[in-house]
Design a protein around this motif. Structure first.
Motif, PDB file in Angstrom:
ATOM      1  N   SER A 160      34.874  -4.446  28.804  1.00  0.00           N
ATOM      2  CA  SER A 160      35.201  -3.090  29.259  1.00  0.00           C
ATOM      3  C   SER A 160      35.798  -2.243  28.133  1.00  0.00           C
ATOM      4  CB  SER A 160      36.154  -3.143  30.460  1.00  0.00           C
ATOM      5  OG  SER A 160      37.280  -3.942  30.191  1.00  0.00           O
ATOM      6  N   ILE A 161      36.533  -2.853  27.204  1.00  0.00           N
ATOM      7  CA  ILE A 161      37.072  -2.099  26.058  1.00  0.00           C
ATOM      8  C   ILE A 161      35.942  -1.656  25.141  1.00  0.00           C
ATOM      9  CG2 ILE A 161      38.425  -2.288  23.935  1.00  0.00           C
ATOM     10  CD1 ILE A 161      40.402  -4.028  25.475  1.00  0.00           C
ATOM     11  N   ILE A 162      34.998  -2.565  24.864  1.00  0.00           N
ATOM     12  CA  ILE A 162      33.839  -2.194  24.050  1.00  0.00           C
ATOM     13  C   ILE A 162      33.058  -1.081  24.746  1.00  0.00           C
ATOM     14  CG2 ILE A 162      31.594  -2.987  23.188  1.00  0.00           C
ATOM     15  CD1 ILE A 162      32.912  -5.746  22.752  1.00  0.00           C
ATOM     16  N   GLY A 163      32.895  -1.206  26.060  1.00  0.00           N
ATOM     17  CA  GLY A 163      32.219  -0.154  26.818  1.00  0.00           C
ATOM     18  C   GLY A 163      32.950   1.167  26.718  1.00  0.00           C
ATOM     19  N   GLY A 164      34.286   1.122  26.788  1.00  0.00           N
ATOM     20  CA  GLY A 164      35.076   2.339  26.660  1.00  0.00           C
ATOM     21  C   GLY A 164      34.919   2.991  25.309  1.00  0.00           C
ATOM     22  N   MET A 165      34.933   2.178  24.261  1.00  0.00           N
ATOM     23  CA  MET A 165      34.784   2.742  22.910  1.00  0.00           C
ATOM     24  C   MET A 165      33.368   3.255  22.688  1.00  0.00           C
ATOM     25  SD  MET A 165      37.205   0.272  20.565  1.00  0.00           S
ATOM     26  CE  MET A 165      37.064   1.389  19.158  1.00  0.00           C
ATOM     27  N   GLN A 166      32.380   2.605  23.283  1.00  0.00           N
ATOM     28  CA  GLN A 166      31.010   3.102  23.188  1.00  0.00           C
ATOM     29  C   GLN A 166      30.882   4.457  23.872  1.00  0.00           C
ATOM     30  OE1 GLN A 166      28.481   3.136  25.951  1.00  0.00           O
ATOM     31  NE2 GLN A 166      27.015   4.008  24.505  1.00  0.00           N
ATOM     32  N   GLN A 167      31.762   4.700  24.862  1.00  0.00           N
ATOM     33  CA  GLN A 167      31.774   5.980  25.576  1.00  0.00           C
ATOM     34  C   GLN A 167      32.779   6.972  24.981  1.00  0.00           C
ATOM     35  OE1 GLN A 167      29.761   7.127  28.285  1.00  0.00           O
ATOM     36  NE2 GLN A 167      28.590   5.457  27.345  1.00  0.00           N
ATOM     37  N   LYS A 168      33.171   6.729  23.723  1.00  0.00           N
ATOM     38  CA  LYS A 168      33.985   7.659  22.935  1.00  0.00           C
ATOM     39  C   LYS A 168      35.472   7.663  23.284  1.00  0.00           C
ATOM     40  CE  LYS A 168      30.237   9.013  20.866  1.00  0.00           C
ATOM     41  NZ  LYS A 168      29.938   8.527  19.507  1.00  0.00           N
ATOM     42  N   LEU A 169      35.948   6.655  24.017  1.00  0.00           N
ATOM     43  CA  LEU A 169      37.386   6.568  24.306  1.00  0.00           C
ATOM     44  C   LEU A 169      38.114   6.038  23.074  1.00  0.00           C
ATOM     45  CD1 LEU A 169      36.143   6.721  27.204  1.00  0.00           C
ATOM     46  CD2 LEU A 169      37.951   5.158  27.931  1.00  0.00           C
ATOM     47  N   SER A 170      39.328   6.505  22.864  1.00  0.00           N
ATOM     48  CA  SER A 170      40.141   5.979  21.770  1.00  0.00           C
ATOM     49  C   SER A 170      40.486   4.520  22.042  1.00  0.00           C
ATOM     50  CB  SER A 170      41.431   6.790  21.626  1.00  0.00           C
ATOM     51  OG  SER A 170      42.256   6.614  22.775  1.00  0.00           O
ATOM     52  N   ARG A 171      40.940   3.807  21.007  1.00  0.00           N
ATOM     53  CA  ARG A 171      41.316   2.398  21.186  1.00  0.00           C
ATOM     54  C   ARG A 171      42.306   2.226  22.325  1.00  0.00           C
ATOM     55  NH1 ARG A 171      43.213   0.451  15.269  1.00  0.00           N
ATOM     56  NH2 ARG A 171      41.219   0.407  14.176  1.00  0.00           N
ATOM     57  N   ARG A 172      43.373   3.012  22.280  1.00  0.00           N
ATOM     58  CA  ARG A 172      44.436   2.868  23.272  1.00  0.00           C
ATOM     59  C   ARG A 172      43.923   3.172  24.675  1.00  0.00           C
ATOM     60  NH1 ARG A 172      50.083   2.924  23.195  1.00  0.00           N
ATOM     61  NH2 ARG A 172      50.982   3.443  25.221  1.00  0.00           N
ATOM     62  N   LEU A 173      43.182   4.270  24.841  1.00  0.00           N
ATOM     63  CA  LEU A 173      42.700   4.639  26.165  1.00  0.00           C
ATOM     64  C   LEU A 173      41.673   3.630  26.674  1.00  0.00           C
ATOM     65  CD1 LEU A 173      42.785   6.604  28.505  1.00  0.00           C
ATOM     66  CD2 LEU A 173      40.998   7.943  27.381  1.00  0.00           C
ATOM     67  N   ALA A 174      40.811   3.126  25.784  1.00  0.00           N
ATOM     68  CA  ALA A 174      39.832   2.111  26.188  1.00  0.00           C
ATOM     69  C   ALA A 174      40.543   0.871  26.723  1.00  0.00           C
ATOM     70  CB  ALA A 174      38.927   1.739  25.014  1.00  0.00           C
ATOM     71  N   ALA A 175      41.620   0.470  26.044  1.00  0.00           N
ATOM     72  CA  ALA A 175      42.387  -0.692  26.491  1.00  0.00           C
ATOM     73  C   ALA A 175      43.076  -0.408  27.821  1.00  0.00           C
ATOM     74  CB  ALA A 175      43.412  -1.082  25.435  1.00  0.00           C
ATOM     75  N   GLU A 176      43.708   0.758  27.950  1.00  0.00           N
ATOM     76  CA  GLU A 176      44.426   1.084  29.177  1.00  0.00           C
ATOM     77  C   GLU A 176      43.470   1.234  30.360  1.00  0.00           C
ATOM     78  OE1 GLU A 176      46.891   4.482  28.425  1.00  0.00           O
ATOM     79  OE2 GLU A 176      48.518   3.237  27.612  1.00  0.00           O
ATOM     80  N   PHE A 177      42.317   1.864  30.141  1.00  0.00           N
ATOM     81  CA  PHE A 177      41.351   1.993  31.247  1.00  0.00           C
ATOM     82  C   PHE A 177      40.831   0.616  31.653  1.00  0.00           C
ATOM     83  CE2 PHE A 177      37.282   3.064  33.306  1.00  0.00           C
ATOM     84  CZ  PHE A 177      37.747   3.977  34.232  1.00  0.00           C
ATOM     85  N   SER A 178      40.706  -0.281  30.670  1.00  0.00           N
ATOM     86  CA  SER A 178      40.324  -1.660  30.976  1.00  0.00           C
ATOM     87  C   SER A 178      41.374  -2.321  31.869  1.00  0.00           C
ATOM     88  CB  SER A 178      40.168  -2.459  29.678  1.00  0.00           C
ATOM     89  OG  SER A 178      39.992  -3.834  29.939  1.00  0.00           O
ATOM     90  N   PHE A 179      42.662  -2.051  31.580  1.00  0.00           N
ATOM     91  CA  PHE A 179      43.736  -2.591  32.423  1.00  0.00           C
ATOM     92  C   PHE A 179      43.627  -2.036  33.847  1.00  0.00           C
ATOM     93  CE2 PHE A 179      46.666  -2.579  28.436  1.00  0.00           C
ATOM     94  CZ  PHE A 179      45.945  -3.628  27.899  1.00  0.00           C
ATOM     95  N   PHE A 180      43.440  -0.712  33.953  1.00  0.00           N
ATOM     96  CA  PHE A 180      43.355  -0.077  35.267  1.00  0.00           C
ATOM     97  C   PHE A 180      42.168  -0.630  36.065  1.00  0.00           C
ATOM     98  CE2 PHE A 180      45.046   3.906  32.924  1.00  0.00           C
ATOM     99  CZ  PHE A 180      46.319   3.368  32.899  1.00  0.00           C
ATOM    100  N   LEU A 181      41.032  -0.771  35.376  1.00  0.00           N
ATOM    101  CA  LEU A 181      39.819  -1.246  36.022  1.00  0.00           C
ATOM    102  C   LEU A 181      39.960  -2.697  36.490  1.00  0.00           C
ATOM    103  CD1 LEU A 181      36.913  -0.758  36.864  1.00  0.00           C
ATOM    104  CD2 LEU A 181      36.192  -1.210  34.501  1.00  0.00           C
TER     105      LEU A 181
END
Length: 274
Positions: A160-181
């Motif tokens: 999910s973090i790799i997916g977040g970064m592929q969708q242009k999320l910053s490192r921190r936001l990709a990690a946090e959205f992964s936590f939320f998800l």
């Protein structure tokens, strides 16, 4: 499963659930080394203690989770979790079969590690840095990426973090959205395992919660395991966010590669049976 074995697996879960190294893979390795990975209660326990890890995220980000005026936050999580719910249901038996394979874990640890070595170079123009800027479409695509974690050793967090970064999320936001998800995803997986899925033990079919309630030892392991997983996961999340901001993913990539190689050696030498 003894109480000590339950605590060890819970510590492994708490440390690895939100790091991009695969909690399922590490729990399979730990239970294999202790010789209990084939037991039905062990398989159930490795899913059930996710409750503690889920509560760790809710406790750390309680303001966001309990701000009911921000309906879009909940809608994005619902949209993102749909792919995992559908594919998880369709391929439940195949996923269960892979969960018994340390060889699968070793291979996916290696492959995922190689990806993490280069992820910081692959995604360099990530300017989405607030959850409000994540569109529903981006949330759904991240949810599709998360489905890679159905392969043991792949890591839900990493996928999910790799997916977040592929969708242009910053490192921190990709990690946090992964936590939320993780919260709706793991709640669904745990709820299905405890209340809907049939577990075969000694020729008797029963629900997961019935297996937990079958003995005082199982109940104790379940309660203590979730408490340990909760405390350790909170510490791991705090560490990961700070580490990620400073150093990126490269060290986790090397860790996965080394762990995968060591696991293959243990399998080849017969220490762990594939």
């Amino acid at each position: 499963m003894s109480l000590l074995e339950a605590i060890i697996i819970a510590i492994v879960e708490g440390i690895t659930e939100y790091l991009p190294v695969s909690s399922t893979g590490h729990m399979i390795i730990a239970s294999s080394l202790m010789g209990i990975h084939k037991e039905e209660f062990t398989k159930l326990f490795e899913v059930a203690i996710q409750l503690g890890a889920i509560l760790a995220v809710v406790a750390l980000y309680w303001r966001k989770f309990f701000d009911f005026t921000r309906w879009q936050f909940y809608a994005k999580l619902i949209i993102a979790v749909i792919p995992a719910l559908v594919l998880g249901k369709l391929f439940s038996d195949k996923i269960d079969a892979m969960l018994e394979s340390p060889t699968t874990v070793a291979i996916t640890l290696l492959l995922g590690g190689v990806v993490l070595l280069f992820i910081d170079r692959l995604f360099t123009k990530n300017d989405i840095d607030t959850e409000e800027r994540i569109s529903f479409k981006r949330a759904f695509i991240i949810g599709l990426w998360q489905c890679l974690a159905m392969i043991p050793g792949m890591s839900r967090s990493a996928s999910s973090i790799i997916g977040g970064m592929q969708q242009k999320l910053s490192r921190r936001l990709a990690a946090e959205f992964s936590f939320f998800l993780a919260v709706p995803t793991m709640c669904a997986a745990t709820g299905y395992t405890l209340f809907l899925k049939d577990v075969e033990t000694g020729g008797v079919s029963q629900k997961g919660y019935e297996l937990i309630l079958a003995s005082s030892d199982n109940i104790t392991a379940f309660i203590v395991g979730n408490i340990v997983a909760f405390v350790v996961a909170m510490l791991a999340i705090k560490f990961f966010i700070g580490f990620l901001q400073r150093y990126g993913f490269r060290l986790f990539g090397w860790y996965r590669i080394i762990a995968g190689i060591l696991l293959l050696i243990l399998i080849y030498t017969g220490v762990i049976h594939s």
